[in-house]
Design a protein around this motif. Structure first.
Motif: not given
Ligand code: NAD
Length: 355
Positions: A254-281
């Motif tokens: 439906g839309s790129i604006g709806m999708i989350p993401s998680s990025s993890l390594g070997s610790t519980t400290c993760g990086l969480y971000e939507p998958i889209h960019g900064s949508a300057p438009d």
């Protein structure tokens, strides 16, 4: 529980969408008696303007020393002409490498309320879209040598067995928690790195006999995602293929604006971000969809803070918001009630109920 969250608002729509996610987190903290402390981190174009560097070491350290990081998005036309090593996206690559988050998890799931927003035919959507792309995040061509000499440009793609193995294991373990089907995507008919990828995946498969492993070439996968997405449960792939396929997968939901993401390594400290960019438009117009960021915050609660109930509370509130017919412009369809970014955040907060 007390948790310290590093917050990167970034550029374009970043500040607007992150603001809504923080308001949702604050309300969840109130409901469940937690304390979330936020530390602002400058990264991307705003950091170039302030420090002449897309992610200075002192800002990276704030992230490394936090319990987790919530990111909006970085980049924009203003910084298009800065040299390659100074681009806003370099900050993002440095952040992922600095945090050691090698596994990026991107769900492609269609919300039942939004099935008409998918560009796919109804009969394809009705078969269901619910799969996860596990993408290797800190290796491959994005992290190889880049150089331009005269009229020749070179980008180097390298993977070691150990890099493939650690992401492969995440793929198998993710499949074990779902429908036990793992599709390994590569380009082994052309690339040596892909032949190594395939060999390692098949070696690992012997350790996960409950998971059915299949192989698919990336070009075929791009086609299959639109032809028959219901066939996929978990896809595991390298950095660049995962980047491209996950954007394609987001669009069919439906839309790129709806999708989350998680990025993890070997610790519980993760990086969480939507998958889209900064949508300057659409930046600064209060029209961006903040749900991808709000759901990223929910993933943070679940995967980094072991707060599944709290995560579900957010996901249920998003579902209730959609049930009530509210839509930001990107997912607007006939009969929907059009709302802006801020109002979307407010309405989701109104729907939050302690589970
Ligand atoms: P984009 O994802 O920013 O935008 C693509 C399209 O989707 C645009 O039409 C945009 O308006 C729309 N869109 C994106 N997010 C939306 C949201 N939340 N709500 C409603 N509509 C939304 O991709 P792009 O235009 O290729 O890139 C813009 C900038 O973002 C570039 O500088 C790029 O390098 C950067 N970028 C950053 C990240 C990141 O920070 N993780 C990821 C991708 C691109």
């Amino acid at each position: 529980m007390v948790k310290n969250i590093a917050v990167i608002r970034g550029d374009g729509i970043g500040p607007e969408i992150v603001e809504q996610a923080l308001r949702v987190l604050d309300r969840v903290a109130e409901l469940y008696g937690h304390t979330f402390n936020y530390t602002d981190v400058d990264m991307g174009g705003c950091a170039i303007d302030k420090y002449g560097d897309p992610l200075p070491e002192h800002e990276l350290q704030k992230c490394v020393n936090s319990d987790s990081v919530l990111l909006g998005a970085v980049g924009g036309n203003k910084w298009n002409d800065v040299p390659g090593h100074m681009r806003p996206e370099k900050g993002l690559l440095r952040l992922r490498a600095g945090m050691g988050v090698y596994s990026n998890n991107r769900p492609a799931k269609i919300w039942k309320q939004l099935s008409s927003a998918s560009p796919l035919k109804k009969e394809i959507v009705d078969k269901g879209i619910d799969f996860i792309i596990v993408r290797e995040l800190i290796g491959g061509i994005y992290f190889g040598e880049h150089k331009t000499e005269g009229d020749v440009a070179t980008d180097v793609l390298t993977y070691s067995e150990s890099e493939i193995e650690r992401i492969g294991r995440i793929g198998f373990e993710t499949a074990q928690k779902r429908n036990k089907k793992l599709c390994s995507v590569e380009k082994s008919n052309v690339l040596d790195s892909s032949r190594l990828w395939k060999k390692v995946m098949h070696r690992l498969a012997e350790e996960y006999p409950d998971v059915e492993l299949s192989d698919m070439l990336v070009d075929n996968c791009a086609m299959q995602i639109v032809k028959n997405p219901a066939q996929f449960d978990v896809i595991v792939t390298e950095n660049m293929f995962g980047d491209i396929l996950s954007d394609e997968a987001s669009m069919i939901t439906g839309s790129i604006g709806m999708i989350p993401s998680s990025s993890l390594g070997s610790t519980t400290c993760g990086l969480y971000e939507p998958i889209h960019g900064s949508a300057p438009d659409i930046a600064g117009k209060d029209v961006a969809n903040p749900i991808g960021t709000i759901l990223s915050a929910a993933m943070m609660l679940r995967f980094s803070f072991d707060m599944s109930k709290e995560a579900e509370t957010i996901e249920n509130a998003v579902s209730a918001y959609l049930d009530a017919g509210y839509r930001t412009a990107d997912i607007m369809s006939e009969g929907g009630k059009l709302v802006g970014c801020k109002r979307c955040g407010e309405l989701i907060i109104e729907k939050l109920r302690k589970g």
